[in-house]
Design an enzyme around this catalytic site. Structure first.
Site, PDB file in Angstrom:
ATOM      1  N   SER A   1       2.248  -9.960   7.869  1.00  0.00           N
ATOM      2  CA  SER A   1       1.397  -8.898   8.408  1.00  0.00           C
ATOM      3  C   SER A   1       0.258  -9.499   9.215  1.00  0.00           C
ATOM      4  O   SER A   1      -0.499 -10.336   8.713  1.00  0.00           O
ATOM      5  CB  SER A   1       0.815  -8.069   7.263  1.00  0.00           C
ATOM      6  OG  SER A   1      -0.280  -7.320   7.739  1.00  0.00           O
TER       7      SER A   1
ATOM      8  N   HIS B   1       5.050  -7.760  10.872  1.00  0.00           N
ATOM      9  CA  HIS B   1       4.616  -6.469  10.344  1.00  0.00           C
ATOM     10  C   HIS B   1       3.293  -6.089  11.019  1.00  0.00           C
ATOM     11  O   HIS B   1       2.307  -6.824  10.931  1.00  0.00           O
ATOM     12  CB  HIS B   1       4.439  -6.596   8.828  1.00  0.00           C
ATOM     13  CG  HIS B   1       4.110  -5.315   8.129  1.00  0.00           C
ATOM     14  ND1 HIS B   1       5.065  -4.368   7.811  1.00  0.00           N
ATOM     15  CD2 HIS B   1       2.937  -4.829   7.658  1.00  0.00           C
ATOM     16  CE1 HIS B   1       4.494  -3.365   7.176  1.00  0.00           C
ATOM     17  NE2 HIS B   1       3.200  -3.606   7.067  1.00  0.00           N
TER      18      HIS B   1
ATOM     19  N   ASP C   1       0.363  -3.482  11.252  1.00  0.00           N
ATOM     20  CA  ASP C   1      -0.304  -2.398  10.525  1.00  0.00           C
ATOM     21  C   ASP C   1      -1.186  -1.591  11.464  1.00  0.00           C
ATOM     22  O   ASP C   1      -2.217  -2.073  11.929  1.00  0.00           O
ATOM     23  CB  ASP C   1      -1.150  -2.978   9.388  1.00  0.00           C
ATOM     24  CG  ASP C   1      -0.301  -3.455   8.217  1.00  0.00           C
ATOM     25  OD1 ASP C   1       0.490  -2.645   7.707  1.00  0.00           O
ATOM     26  OD2 ASP C   1      -0.419  -4.628   7.830  1.00  0.00           O
TER      27      ASP C   1
ATOM     28  N   MET D   1      -3.639   1.479  11.736  1.00  0.00           N
ATOM     29  CA  MET D   1      -4.479   2.343  10.883  1.00  0.00           C
ATOM     30  C   MET D   1      -5.433   3.136  11.760  1.00  0.00           C
ATOM     31  O   MET D   1      -5.977   2.598  12.733  1.00  0.00           O
ATOM     32  CB  MET D   1      -5.284   1.488   9.904  1.00  0.00           C
ATOM     33  CG  MET D   1      -4.450   0.565   9.040  1.00  0.00           C
ATOM     34  SD  MET D   1      -5.504  -0.236   7.812  1.00  0.00           S
ATOM     35  CE  MET D   1      -4.332  -1.360   7.049  1.00  0.00           C
TER      36      MET D   1
ATOM     37  N   HIS E   1       4.072  -0.427  10.894  1.00  0.00           N
ATOM     38  CA  HIS E   1       3.727   0.374   9.721  1.00  0.00           C
ATOM     39  C   HIS E   1       2.583   1.297  10.107  1.00  0.00           C
ATOM     40  O   HIS E   1       1.436   0.863  10.220  1.00  0.00           O
ATOM     41  CB  HIS E   1       3.334  -0.577   8.572  1.00  0.00           C
ATOM     42  CG  HIS E   1       2.906   0.114   7.322  1.00  0.00           C
ATOM     43  ND1 HIS E   1       2.287  -0.557   6.281  1.00  0.00           N
ATOM     44  CD2 HIS E   1       3.025   1.403   6.916  1.00  0.00           C
ATOM     45  CE1 HIS E   1       2.024   0.300   5.300  1.00  0.00           C
ATOM     46  NE2 HIS E   1       2.450   1.496   5.667  1.00  0.00           N
TER      47      HIS E   1
ATOM     48  N   MET F   1      -0.041   3.797   9.407  1.00  0.00           N
ATOM     49  CA  MET F   1      -0.876   4.458   8.399  1.00  0.00           C
ATOM     50  C   MET F   1      -1.797   5.412   9.146  1.00  0.00           C
ATOM     51  O   MET F   1      -3.005   5.185   9.293  1.00  0.00           O
ATOM     52  CB  MET F   1      -1.656   3.391   7.610  1.00  0.00           C
ATOM     53  CG  MET F   1      -0.760   2.670   6.609  1.00  0.00           C
ATOM     54  SD  MET F   1      -1.447   1.113   6.043  1.00  0.00           S
ATOM     55  CE  MET F   1      -0.904   0.055   7.388  1.00  0.00           C
TER      56      MET F   1
ATOM     57  N   MET G   1       4.763   0.898  -1.213  1.00  0.00           N
ATOM     58  CA  MET G   1       3.467   0.215  -1.275  1.00  0.00           C
ATOM     59  C   MET G   1       3.262  -0.315  -2.696  1.00  0.00           C
ATOM     60  O   MET G   1       3.419   0.426  -3.672  1.00  0.00           O
ATOM     61  CB  MET G   1       2.318   1.179  -0.932  1.00  0.00           C
ATOM     62  CG  MET G   1       2.312   1.713   0.498  1.00  0.00           C
ATOM     63  SD  MET G   1       2.307   0.456   1.792  1.00  0.00           S
ATOM     64  CE  MET G   1       0.782  -0.446   1.422  1.00  0.00           C
TER      65      MET G   1
ATOM     66  N   ASP H   1       5.154  -3.894   0.154  1.00  0.00           N
ATOM     67  CA  ASP H   1       3.972  -4.226   0.959  1.00  0.00           C
ATOM     68  C   ASP H   1       2.723  -4.143   0.096  1.00  0.00           C
ATOM     69  O   ASP H   1       2.410  -3.082  -0.443  1.00  0.00           O
ATOM     70  CB  ASP H   1       3.888  -3.228   2.131  1.00  0.00           C
ATOM     71  CG  ASP H   1       2.756  -3.536   3.105  1.00  0.00           C
ATOM     72  OD1 ASP H   1       2.057  -4.547   2.925  1.00  0.00           O
ATOM     73  OD2 ASP H   1       2.575  -2.729   4.044  1.00  0.00           O
TER      74      ASP H   1
END
Ligand code: DX5
Ligand code: ZN
Length: 226
Positions: free
Chosen positions: A10, A34, A36, A38, A67, A69, A138, A176
């Site tokens: 990540s 990965h 992330d 957000m 991913h 979020m 998660m 994760d």
């Protein structure tokens, strides 16, 4: 049976001012990167969005495991597929109709992933598994890197692995949060076959070497003689 383990470092734990170099450092070692995303809304934290992912896509050949979020994934997720992401995962808690969005993502050219946060049970989503390529459990509460792995989340991993086996589905089962040398084996034994690792990779002196070590531990834990 779990498939050959995927290690997905990540970039949340990387140096964002040198993102392309940080991704370059795991070229040839990582299976996926990965990413992330957000939005300071679905989670309190804020990271990067589509323009940065589009630029970063040109800097590496490693497949992107995005991913999301974020709230309103229906609006944003297809853009990541169009930007060339290999897999786009959105959160079950943020989506009214996960199957519809999975179909949209596949039509846009990516794999479709569904993420289950710490406080969300997995049972209501088991029936949807045939529509997904990855299921992300998660093992922390989504939002921040560097949190402590929660072994009690592995019951969900076992439930999903059982369903994948019973229906002979080809779904990647990803974990994760807090995945490191001292936790990856238990996740692999529970049935995970894709592993996100932020701190354990980018906190290491040699990120590529850390990836090789994690993969070896996962392979060892999957072996029937273990
Ligand atoms: C947290 C992110 C994770 C995070 C994991 O919400 O989804 O991908 O980067 O970081 P570590 O491996 O440090 O727990
Ligand atoms: Zn993540």
């Amino acid at each position: 049976m779990s498939a050959k383990p995927i290690i997905a470092p990540s970039i949340l734990a990387a140096d964002f001012s040198r993102l392309a170099d940080e991704v370059g450092a795991i070229e040839g070692a990582a299976d996926w990167v990965h990413v992330d995303v957000m939005d300071n809304h679905f989670v309190p934290n804020l990271t990067i969005g589509l323009p940065v992912v589009q630029s970063l896509r040109k800097a590496t050949t490693i497949p992107f495991d995005v991913h999301l979020m974020i709230t309103d994934p229906e609006r944003w997720a297809p853009g990541y597929a169009e930007a060339g992401a290999y897999n786009v995962t959105f959160h079950a808690e943020a989506c009214e109709d996960p199957v519809a969005l999975a179909k949209t993502l596949r039509a846009a050219g990516s794999k479709a992933g569904l993420a289950i946060d710490r406080d969300t049970p997995v049972e209501p989503y088991l029936e949807m598994l045939p529509h997904f390529d990855t299921l992300l459990i998660m093992t922390i509460k989504a939002g921040f890197g560097g949190q402590k792995f929660m072994p009690e989340m592995l019951d969900k991993v076992r439930d999903v692995r059982r369903r994948i086996g019973a229906k002979d589905l080809s779904v990647r089962l990803e974990v994760d949060g807090g995945i490191a040398a001292d936790t990856i084996a238990q996740a692999a034994e529970a049935g995970a076959d894709a592993f996100v690792a932020g701190t354990a990779v980018y906190g290491a002196e040699d990120p590529a070497e850390a990836i090789h070590q994690l993969r070896a531990l996962a392979v060892e834990a999957q072996s029937p003689h273990h």
